[in-house]
Design an enzyme around this catalytic site. Sequence first.
Site, mmCIF file in Angstrom:
data_model
loop_
_atom_site.group_PDB
_atom_site.id
_atom_site.type_symbol
_atom_site.label_atom_id
_atom_site.label_comp_id
_atom_site.label_asym_id
_atom_site.label_seq_id
_atom_site.Cartn_x
_atom_site.Cartn_y
_atom_site.Cartn_z
ATOM 1 N N ARG A 271 88.941 90.184 92.128
ATOM 2 C CA ARG A 271 88.229 91.020 91.565
ATOM 3 C C ARG A 271 87.310 90.710 91.142
ATOM 4 N NH1 ARG A 271 90.860 91.906 85.950
ATOM 5 N NH2 ARG A 271 93.235 91.162 86.581
ATOM 6 N N ASP B 94 93.662 85.389 92.227
ATOM 7 C CA ASP B 94 92.257 85.633 92.572
ATOM 8 C C ASP B 94 91.490 84.071 92.589
ATOM 9 O OD1 ASP B 94 92.324 88.388 92.611
ATOM 10 O OD2 ASP B 94 92.085 88.636 90.435
ATOM 11 N N ASP C 56 90.408 82.644 89.946
ATOM 12 C CA ASP C 56 88.756 83.186 89.527
ATOM 13 C C ASP C 56 88.844 82.308 87.759
ATOM 14 O OD1 ASP C 56 91.155 84.748 88.646
ATOM 15 O OD2 ASP C 56 88.948 86.054 88.038
ATOM 16 N N THR D 224 97.304 84.007 89.171
ATOM 17 C CA THR D 224 96.514 84.947 89.650
ATOM 18 C C THR D 224 96.426 84.341 91.189
ATOM 19 O OG1 THR D 224 93.958 86.236 89.429
ATOM 20 C CG2 THR D 224 94.770 84.041 88.462
ATOM 21 N N ARG E 294 99.421 95.154 80.747
ATOM 22 C CA ARG E 294 98.632 94.872 79.837
ATOM 23 C C ARG E 294 99.322 95.310 78.546
ATOM 24 N NH1 ARG E 294 95.895 95.013 85.749
ATOM 25 N NH2 ARG E 294 95.431 93.404 86.010
ATOM 26 N N GLY F 143 97.705 90.326 86.065
ATOM 27 C CA GLY F 143 98.603 91.025 87.455
ATOM 28 C C GLY F 143 99.127 89.922 87.396
ATOM 29 N N ASP G 81 93.097 84.297 82.589
ATOM 30 C CA ASP G 81 91.971 84.482 81.171
ATOM 31 C C ASP G 81 91.842 85.280 80.381
ATOM 32 O OD1 ASP G 81 90.162 86.337 82.870
ATOM 33 O OD2 ASP G 81 89.252 84.551 82.966
HETATM 34 P P1 ADP Z 1 94.317 88.434 83.361
HETATM 35 O O1 ADP Z 1 95.375 87.505 82.389
HETATM 36 O O2 ADP Z 1 94.910 88.941 84.622
HETATM 37 O O3 ADP Z 1 93.146 88.540 82.685
HETATM 38 P P2 ADP Z 1 94.346 90.702 81.730
HETATM 39 O O4 ADP Z 1 92.425 90.526 81.272
HETATM 40 O O5 ADP Z 1 94.588 92.219 82.122
HETATM 41 O O6 ADP Z 1 94.947 90.042 82.426
HETATM 42 O O7 ADP Z 1 94.783 90.193 79.890
HETATM 43 C C1 ADP Z 1 96.022 90.570 80.317
HETATM 44 C C2 ADP Z 1 96.406 91.010 78.684
HETATM 45 O O8 ADP Z 1 95.819 89.827 77.806
HETATM 46 C C3 ADP Z 1 95.511 92.159 78.354
HETATM 47 O O9 ADP Z 1 96.502 92.959 78.601
HETATM 48 C C4 ADP Z 1 95.882 91.513 76.375
HETATM 49 O O10 ADP Z 1 96.802 92.115 76.226
HETATM 50 C C5 ADP Z 1 95.594 90.222 76.772
HETATM 51 N N1 ADP Z 1 94.397 90.072 76.541
HETATM 52 C C6 ADP Z 1 93.023 90.142 76.994
HETATM 53 N N2 ADP Z 1 91.807 89.990 76.509
HETATM 54 C C7 ADP Z 1 92.040 89.679 75.514
HETATM 55 C C8 ADP Z 1 91.411 89.010 73.604
HETATM 56 N N3 ADP Z 1 90.005 88.908 74.517
HETATM 57 N N4 ADP Z 1 92.097 88.515 72.970
HETATM 58 C C9 ADP Z 1 93.596 89.185 73.258
HETATM 59 N N5 ADP Z 1 94.334 88.805 73.667
HETATM 60 C C10 ADP Z 1 93.844 89.823 75.297
HETATM 61 O O1 F6P Z 2 93.873 89.787 89.404
HETATM 62 C C1 F6P Z 2 93.963 90.625 90.172
HETATM 63 C C2 F6P Z 2 94.481 91.217 90.983
HETATM 64 O O2 F6P Z 2 94.760 91.900 92.222
HETATM 65 C C3 F6P Z 2 92.563 91.496 91.345
HETATM 66 O O3 F6P Z 2 92.349 91.122 92.499
HETATM 67 C C4 F6P Z 2 92.782 93.198 91.591
HETATM 68 O O4 F6P Z 2 90.930 93.287 91.552
HETATM 69 C C5 F6P Z 2 93.349 93.747 90.200
HETATM 70 O O5 F6P Z 2 94.408 92.835 89.879
HETATM 71 C C6 F6P Z 2 93.718 94.761 90.781
HETATM 72 O O6 F6P Z 2 94.606 94.592 89.433
HETATM 73 P P1 F6P Z 2 95.766 96.404 89.478
HETATM 74 O O7 F6P Z 2 96.961 95.591 89.802
HETATM 75 O O8 F6P Z 2 95.505 96.909 87.709
HETATM 76 O O9 F6P Z 2 95.462 97.764 90.260
#
Ligand code: ADP
Ligand code: F6P
Length: 323
Positions: free
Chosen positions: A175, A131, A133, A129, A75, A14, A107
């Site tokens: 989140r 959040d 978090d 982010t 993503r 995000g 993360d």
């Molecule tokens: P955030 O980084 O905000 O937590 P996501 O969980 O959507 O957001 O992760 C962003 C991108 O990071 C994912 O679309 C994917 O490409 C990569 N990613 C997420 N989790 C993993 C994982 N366990 N191993 C490798 N790449 C990951």
């Molecule tokens: O991680 C940032 C965030 O805005 C969260 O607060 C929320 O749960 C999520 O992303 C929303 O994701 P999307 O933009 O995919 O609807």
Amino acid sequence: MSEKKTIGVLTSGGDAPGMNAAIRAVVRAAIRENMNVVGIMHGYNGLLNGEFKDLNERSVSDIIGKGGTILYTARCLEFKKAEGVDKAVEKCKEKGLTGGIVVIGGDGSFRGARDLSVKGIPCIGIPGTIDNDINCTEYTIGYDTALNTAVELVDKIRDTAQSHDRCSVVEVMGRGAGYIAVNVGAACGAVEVITNEMPYSIDSVVEKIQALQKTGKKHFIVVVSEGVGGSVQMAEQIEDRTDIETRATILGHVQRGGAPSVRDRVIASKMGKHAVKLLSQGIGNRVVSLKQDQVVDYDILEGLDMKKPYEVELHKLCEELSF
Ligand code: ADP
Ligand code: F6P
């Protein structure tokens, strides 16, 4: 003479206000370290598709105060698989990104950064982010701006709730985490903050509102974290059981936009410079963090395994002062 290093920078997951300030810092700090910088568009998707853009100091002019991310974000499911990571390594080699990549995100994005580091592309994570978090850091870029946006909006909701003697249930993002909710609740004088981190029941919310009605209180703000959800149903229950007209508002993505606050710009600048310093020394697999207001870094896996306490005292203070 050693070859000039090239590093990449991408935003993933995000978006968050302040990501642009971090990109600017990475680009300018890298130029100062005599490195080339390549922008990788659309997060890991762009890495797999070879969506690269060479960046110079002018590419990041006039972005420090802008929300969103000039590199776009996404993503990417393919990148979660081992074949996806192998393909990304190939793309890095083709583009000459041997100096590594700065990954600005949450993360999930750091897990990807770790996978790449293990396969020989040193990566540094910068927490971005709204959040807040990410456990290893006290602060994530975008959090302060999102808090201020949410507070401004809840203040507006309070104006109309007050005029109509209503209750307003306001759902904020975060989140699974209640950091935004508890800080917004405390800053807006919410009668109740409802998060996953603290026990709650609709009965106790209703009882509190009823008790306060008897003291002459006529309008009420209840802040609910996204992780708890159900704010519309909650509003219906409060109205049914208290006879106070109740409205639900889900603030949603408005919390993710807007010009970054001073805090977000400053921390993004410090973290961007720190990330580049690490890559310039050939160090990867680290996540940049804020600890006691100082910029530090941790091994990515160790960072992801850390625990961050919820703000229990702030939650209690909010309840203590709302009567
Ligand atoms: P955030 O980084 O905000 O937590 P996501 O969980 O959507 O957001 O992760 C962003 C991108 O990071 C994912 O679309 C994917 O490409 C990569 N990613 C997420 N989790 C993993 C994982 N366990 N191993 C490798 N790449 C990951
Ligand atoms: O991680 C940032 C965030 O805005 C969260 O607060 C929320 O749960 C999520 O992303 C929303 O994701 P999307 O933009 O995919 O609807």
